[in-house]
Design an enzyme around this catalytic site. Structure first.
Site, PDB file in Angstrom:
ATOM      1  N   TRP A 304       1.047  -1.438  -0.302  1.00 54.45           N
ATOM      2  CA  TRP A 304       0.326  -0.137   0.476  1.00 54.45           C
ATOM      3  C   TRP A 304       1.462   1.784   0.240  1.00 54.45           C
ATOM      4  O   TRP A 304       0.521   1.952  -0.832  1.00 54.45           O
ATOM      5  CB  TRP A 304      -0.861  -0.192   1.347  1.00 54.45           C
ATOM      6  CG  TRP A 304      -2.143   1.656   0.982  1.00 54.45           C
ATOM      7  CD1 TRP A 304      -2.746   1.149   1.284  1.00 54.45           C
ATOM      8  CD2 TRP A 304      -1.864   2.515   2.346  1.00 54.45           C
ATOM      9  NE1 TRP A 304      -3.388   2.875   1.303  1.00 54.45           N
ATOM     10  CE2 TRP A 304      -2.562   3.329   1.952  1.00 54.45           C
ATOM     11  CE3 TRP A 304      -0.022   2.887   2.767  1.00 54.45           C
ATOM     12  CZ2 TRP A 304      -2.133   4.752   2.830  1.00 54.45           C
ATOM     13  CZ3 TRP A 304      -0.362   4.072   3.481  1.00 54.45           C
ATOM     14  CH2 TRP A 304      -1.571   5.275   3.096  1.00 54.45           C
ATOM     15  N   HIS A 305       1.652   0.814   0.794  1.00 57.09           N
ATOM     16  CA  HIS A 305       2.594   2.784   0.894  1.00 57.09           C
ATOM     17  C   HIS A 305       3.513   2.879  -0.087  1.00 57.09           C
ATOM     18  O   HIS A 305       4.174   3.393  -0.771  1.00 57.09           O
ATOM     19  CB  HIS A 305       3.608   2.190   1.700  1.00 57.09           C
ATOM     20  CG  HIS A 305       3.694   2.289   2.956  1.00 57.09           C
ATOM     21  ND1 HIS A 305       3.176   1.743   3.347  1.00 57.09           N
ATOM     22  CD2 HIS A 305       3.114   3.632   3.849  1.00 57.09           C
ATOM     23  CE1 HIS A 305       2.064   2.079   5.111  1.00 57.09           C
ATOM     24  NE2 HIS A 305       2.741   3.828   5.183  1.00 57.09           N
ATOM     25  N   GLY A 306       3.511   2.039  -1.041  1.00 58.80           N
ATOM     26  CA  GLY A 306       4.486   2.283  -2.653  1.00 58.80           C
ATOM     27  C   GLY A 306       4.873   1.043  -3.590  1.00 58.80           C
ATOM     28  O   GLY A 306       4.416  -0.328  -3.008  1.00 58.80           O
TER      29      GLY A 306
END
Length: 447
Positions: A304-306
């Site tokens: 989700w973060h990247g």
């Protein structure tokens, strides 16, 4: 527009004045329009994405009133499609070895909007009272204080408050010091650290061990000050409109384990992952694979973060460590022997900072260079720039225990408004003038 810039201050003061003097029945319309203008300020081409989410949210909630539970999976897929297309298409193509790239930008805040809407659909499908007006849904999705980088809200946290929108003198006095604290953390700490840290993470092989150590610690402080500053300012702006947001940080660098850290860091994301990913996985795995849900949840958090393998690896390593902490009963051990807690806090800070190198680097290969050079010990030489980073880091850590929303409000509430409002206003304006010279985006805007 960035919270710390004069343009946002002008925009927000205008919103406060309009809400204060217009009839209450127009409040939701006004805030939806203002939120669209706020989002359009970044890129008018992506207004369609925001409107799409508003329409999908309204349609989903309307149809789910008729309790067709199989619809939930369908609506979640529909909600995820823009996120997958804009954020993960190139990552998937690259991972498959396909030499083709989409040249589309990432719509600002799309990850946060997606998670907000998924929680709305899931919560509405289980609610006893499923009827929600389209105005409430549209404002819940687009409400500008949390639109770009959270906090990630639940429908039961925001929608019932939308009938209470009101601007009062007390709400402004109560929240303006919190906004000022956010400005200080962003402009005077996070942005100052970034100017030193960014070149080092860009080419770590060109720097010595002492540069890399100080940069790693500096980034640990920078990302906290940057993101918690955004959360503070979001909570304060919503508070001035009569809306209460949940706290997003609770002194995470005083945690004694990674598991405890994630209960204190970006808490609205952690609780979202717990409720919508971890708990369903626990039900599915049951007792056969007891610790696997921890690992999978953190893997999803990393992705989700990247859209990059270094984020996946970062999440996977944390998941593995948290599985081990759960297996050995680490929390019970620390609580049984309190004298171990200070040592555990220091070790956890070291571990968190070390893993953040993988988070900050642009790829696994750059992170590998960083770690290799980091442990290639050579003579330490500390210059004035190093001392600036060290000083800002120490100040942040020394005040970390009271750097919480309720604590900040509590301490400043003891000061007479005649004194605190002018001082906070001067701090805000001063920081805005400094930020205008070299505007720096918030770090989590990239996610």
């Amino acid at each position: 527009m960035l919270f710390q810039l004069p343009s946002f201050l002008i925009f927000f003061i205008s919103v406060l004045i309009i809400i204060r003097w217009c009839p209450d029945r127009w409040n939701k319309f006004i805030l939806i329009l203002c939120s669209i203008i706020f989002y359009a300020f970044w890129n008018t081409h992506y207004i369609g994405i925001l409107v799409f989410y508003m329409i999908i949210g309204s349609m989903a909630c309307y149809l789910l009133r008729y309790s067709i539970k199989r619809q939930i999976v369908f609506w979640i897929i529909v909600i995820l499609l823009p996120l997958i297309f804009f954020k993960y298409t190139n990552f998937i193509l690259q991972s498959l070895g396909i030499d083709y790239r989409l040249h589309t930008g990432l719509p600002l805040g799309i990850s946060f909007i997606t998670f907000t809407l998924i929680s709305l659909v899931v919560d509405r499908s289980h609610a006893i009272e499923k009827k929600t007006s389209w105005l409430d849904i549209a404002l819940y999705i687009s409400f500008f204080p949390h639109l770009i980088a959270g906090p990630i809200l639940r429908s039961h946290q925001l929608i019932p408050q939308l009938k209470c929108i009101k601007v009062t003198k007390d709400s402004i006095i109560y929240n303006i010091p919190l906004f000022a604290v956010g400005m200080i953390k962003k402009v005077l700490i996070a942005d100052q650290l970034a100017s030193y840290i960014d070149p080092i993470f860009l080419a770590p092989q060109n720097y010595h061990t002492y540069d890399l150590v100080i940069a790693a610690v500096g980034f640990t402080i920078q990302i906290y000050c940057d993101f918690s500053a955004y959360s503070d300012m979001a909570i304060a702006t919503a508070g001035m409109l009569g809306i209460r947001f949940p706290e997003n940080f609770h002194s995470p660098y005083l945690a004694y384990s990674l598991t405890e850290t994630w209960k204190r860091w970006h808490m609205t994301l952690s609780f979202w992952l717990r409720d919508y990913v971890f708990i369903p996985l626990v039900r599915y795995c049951r007792n056969s694979l007891r610790y696997l849900p921890i690992f999978l949840t953190m893997l999803i958090s990393g992705l989700w973060h990247g859209a990059s393998w270094n984020f996946v690896l970062w999440g996977g390593i944390q998941g593995g460590i948290m599985m081990f902490e759960s297996y050995i009963g680490y929390a019970k051990l620390i609580n049984r022997y309190p004298y171990l807690k200070p040592i555990s806090i220091a070790l956890n800070f070291f571990l968190w900072s070390t893993l953040l190198i993988l988070f900050r680097c642009s790829s696994i290969s750059v992170a590998t260079d960083y770690y290799h050079q980091l442990f290639y010990i050579n003579e330490f030489q500390i210059d004035s720039m190093h001392w600036e980073v060290i000083s800002l880091s120490l100040i942040t850590l020394l005040l970390h225990n009271i750097d919480r929303v309720n604590e900040i409000r509590h301490y400043f509430s003891k000061v007479t408004p005649v004194l605190i409002v002018p001082i906070a206003s001067i701090v805000i304006l001063g920081c805005a003038m400094v930020a205008a010279q070299r505007p720096e985006s918030f770090y989590y805007f990239d996610f």
